[in-house]
Design an enzyme around this catalytic site. Structure first.
Site, PDB file in Angstrom:
ATOM      1  N   ASN A   9       0.882  -1.168   0.000  1.00  0.00           N
ATOM      2  CA  ASN A   9       0.000   0.000   0.000  1.00  0.00           C
ATOM      3  C   ASN A   9       0.919   1.218   0.000  1.00  0.00           C
ATOM      4  O   ASN A   9       1.472   1.566   1.036  1.00  0.00           O
ATOM      5  CB  ASN A   9      -0.892  -0.021   1.244  1.00  0.00           C
ATOM      6  CG  ASN A   9      -1.683   1.278   1.388  1.00  0.00           C
ATOM      7  OD1 ASN A   9      -1.782   2.057   0.448  1.00  0.00           O
ATOM      8  ND2 ASN A   9      -2.234   1.501   2.577  1.00  0.00           N
ATOM      9  N   LYS A  11       0.188   4.223  -0.277  1.00  0.00           N
ATOM     10  CA  LYS A  11      -0.452   5.438   0.256  1.00  0.00           C
ATOM     11  C   LYS A  11      -0.176   6.613  -0.693  1.00  0.00           C
ATOM     12  O   LYS A  11      -0.097   6.397  -1.900  1.00  0.00           O
ATOM     13  CB  LYS A  11       0.029   5.735   1.682  1.00  0.00           C
ATOM     14  CG  LYS A  11      -0.012   4.510   2.581  1.00  0.00           C
ATOM     15  CD  LYS A  11       0.101   4.857   4.028  1.00  0.00           C
ATOM     16  CE  LYS A  11       0.297   3.596   4.834  1.00  0.00           C
ATOM     17  NZ  LYS A  11       0.000   3.760   6.239  1.00  0.00           N
ATOM     18  N   HIS A  95      -9.549   1.266   4.583  1.00  0.00           N
ATOM     19  CA  HIS A  95      -8.295   1.466   5.323  1.00  0.00           C
ATOM     20  C   HIS A  95      -8.569   2.414   6.494  1.00  0.00           C
ATOM     21  O   HIS A  95      -9.362   3.355   6.374  1.00  0.00           O
ATOM     22  CB  HIS A  95      -7.222   2.040   4.396  1.00  0.00           C
ATOM     23  CG  HIS A  95      -5.856   2.003   5.005  1.00  0.00           C
ATOM     24  ND1 HIS A  95      -5.449   2.925   5.947  1.00  0.00           N
ATOM     25  CD2 HIS A  95      -4.825   1.142   4.841  1.00  0.00           C
ATOM     26  CE1 HIS A  95      -4.217   2.637   6.329  1.00  0.00           C
ATOM     27  NE2 HIS A  95      -3.810   1.554   5.675  1.00  0.00           N
ATOM     28  N   GLU A  97      -7.008   4.787   7.661  1.00  0.00           N
ATOM     29  CA  GLU A  97      -6.759   6.210   7.384  1.00  0.00           C
ATOM     30  C   GLU A  97      -7.980   6.837   6.706  1.00  0.00           C
ATOM     31  O   GLU A  97      -8.302   7.994   6.935  1.00  0.00           O
ATOM     32  CB  GLU A  97      -5.485   6.357   6.527  1.00  0.00           C
ATOM     33  CG  GLU A  97      -4.250   6.074   7.367  1.00  0.00           C
ATOM     34  CD  GLU A  97      -3.041   5.595   6.589  1.00  0.00           C
ATOM     35  OE1 GLU A  97      -3.030   5.677   5.349  1.00  0.00           O
ATOM     36  OE2 GLU A  97      -2.095   5.114   7.249  1.00  0.00           O
ATOM     37  N   GLU A 167      -5.772  -4.962  10.389  1.00  0.00           N
ATOM     38  CA  GLU A 167      -4.741  -3.946  10.586  1.00  0.00           C
ATOM     39  C   GLU A 167      -5.038  -3.169  11.869  1.00  0.00           C
ATOM     40  O   GLU A 167      -5.803  -2.190  11.835  1.00  0.00           O
ATOM     41  CB  GLU A 167      -4.737  -2.963   9.413  1.00  0.00           C
ATOM     42  CG  GLU A 167      -4.398  -3.590   8.076  1.00  0.00           C
ATOM     43  CD  GLU A 167      -3.779  -2.554   7.146  1.00  0.00           C
ATOM     44  OE1 GLU A 167      -2.666  -2.798   6.689  1.00  0.00           O
ATOM     45  OE2 GLU A 167      -4.393  -1.511   6.918  1.00  0.00           O
ATOM     46  N   GLY A 173       2.128   2.184  10.679  1.00  0.00           N
ATOM     47  CA  GLY A 173       3.078   3.284  10.535  1.00  0.00           C
ATOM     48  C   GLY A 173       3.745   3.687  11.836  1.00  0.00           C
ATOM     49  O   GLY A 173       4.386   4.732  11.909  1.00  0.00           O
ATOM     50  N   SER A 212       3.108  -2.272  10.365  1.00  0.00           N
ATOM     51  CA  SER A 212       4.557  -2.294  10.592  1.00  0.00           C
ATOM     52  C   SER A 212       5.194  -3.655  10.295  1.00  0.00           C
ATOM     53  O   SER A 212       6.094  -4.088  11.015  1.00  0.00           O
ATOM     54  CB  SER A 212       4.882  -1.830  12.017  1.00  0.00           C
ATOM     55  OG  SER A 212       4.435  -0.491  12.206  1.00  0.00           O
TER      56      SER A 212
HETATM   57  C1  PEP Z   1      -0.897   0.175   5.871  1.00  0.00           C
HETATM   58  O1  PEP Z   1      -0.911   1.357   5.568  1.00  0.00           O
HETATM   59  O2  PEP Z   1      -1.811  -0.566   5.451  1.00  0.00           O
HETATM   60  C2  PEP Z   1       0.187  -0.332   6.712  1.00  0.00           C
HETATM   61  C3  PEP Z   1       0.101  -1.537   7.176  1.00  0.00           C
HETATM   62  O3  PEP Z   1       1.218   0.525   6.940  1.00  0.00           O
HETATM   63  P1  PEP Z   1       2.643   0.170   7.658  1.00  0.00           P
HETATM   64  O4  PEP Z   1       3.115  -1.139   7.064  1.00  0.00           O
HETATM   65  O5  PEP Z   1       3.542   1.316   7.289  1.00  0.00           O
HETATM   66  O6  PEP Z   1       2.370   0.052   9.100  1.00  0.00           O
END
Ligand code: PEP
Length: 251
Positions: A9, A11, A95, A97, A167, A173, A212
């Site tokens: 992803n 972003k 997601h 976000e 998630e 992040g 992460s």
């Molecule tokens: C994500 O944005 O779906 C995500 C898992 O980000 P990160 O791997 O940076 O935590």
């Protein structure tokens, strides 16, 4: 046995020049890889570039959002059919976000999911709890609510050609990964909840972990029985790191 999927992803990151290097490296790095599926979900303006770079390779591509309706006066929005025009395989919906920054409800996310599926895309339905919700002991309630919104609108059949991503918001992040046991517990809960409706759909469903994931923790997470790969944010922007995570998914 379920095949593992590692999906990036990106972003809101990238430039044409940076993407060219990254897409070439991912495509070439995956050219000999077997036993794992790999995809990148890129910003809308770069779908044509992903299509051009990845067509004919083993790496699939997709988007990070989609509108719930087919067409109309919705300035700035993108339909599922438009994503199919660029031969997207996947689209991320729900997601955290988007839920947090744009107020997307679980009902709206379910509508987007079904619109994507009807257009022939594989939706990747994200769900997960905040730190406060985890500390209050309501992780399962939150995840169940996010999942049930889809089942209520589309029926359990909607999960037949789909991907779910657990998630935890506190792990996205932040560098704080859920332990493999914490992730496995929620993945098993999701699968059991779906199995209560249809055990075959539950057994076949690909459930990704996101939050992460890095090259140094992917193998341990992917070894868990209900973790079928990862949705990768930050680490998907670094070719070597992303490829190492993909390799961790190989059987
Ligand atoms: C994500 O944005 O779906 C995500 C898992 O980000 P990160 O791997 O940076 O935590």
């Amino acid at each position: 046995m379920r095949r593992k999927l590692v999906a990036g992803n990106w972003k809101m990151h990238g430039t044409l020049a940076q993407n060219a290097v990254l897409l070439d490296a991912v495509r070439d790095g995956m050219s000999q890889a077997t036993g794992v599926d790999c995809a990148v979900c890129v910003p809308f303006p770069y779908l044509a570039q992903a299509q051009q770079k990845l067509s004919g390779s083993s790496v699939k591509w997709g988007a990070q959002n989609v509108h719930q309706l087919g067409k109309g006066a919705y300035t700035g929005e993108v339909s599922a059919a438009m994503l199919r025009d660029f031969e997207c395989s996947y689209v991320i919906v729900g997601h955290s976000e988007r839920r947090a920054c744009y107020g997307e409800s679980s009902h709206l996310v379910a509508e987007k999911f079904l619109a994507a599926q009807q257009a022939g895309l594989t939706p990747v339905l994200c769900m997960g709890e905040t730190l406060q919700q985890r500390e209050s002991g309501i992780t399962e309630t939150v995840v169940a609510g996010q999942l049930d919104a889809l089942i209520q609108l589309g029926g359990v059949q909607a999960l037949r050609n789909a991907v779910v991503a657990y998630e935890p918001v506190w792990a996205i992040g932040t560098g704080k990964t859920a332990t493999s046991e914490q992730a496995q517990a929620v993945h098993a809960f999701i699968r059991q909840r779906i199995a209560a409706e249809d055990s075959q759909i539950a057994a076949a469903l690909c459930i990704l972990y996101g939050g992460s994931v890095k090259a140094n923790n992917a193998a341990e997470l992917f070894a868990m029985p209900d973790i079928d790969g990862g949705l990768i944010g930050g680490a998907s922007l670094v070719a070597d790191e992303f490829l190492a995570i993909c390799r961790a998914g190989q059987v």
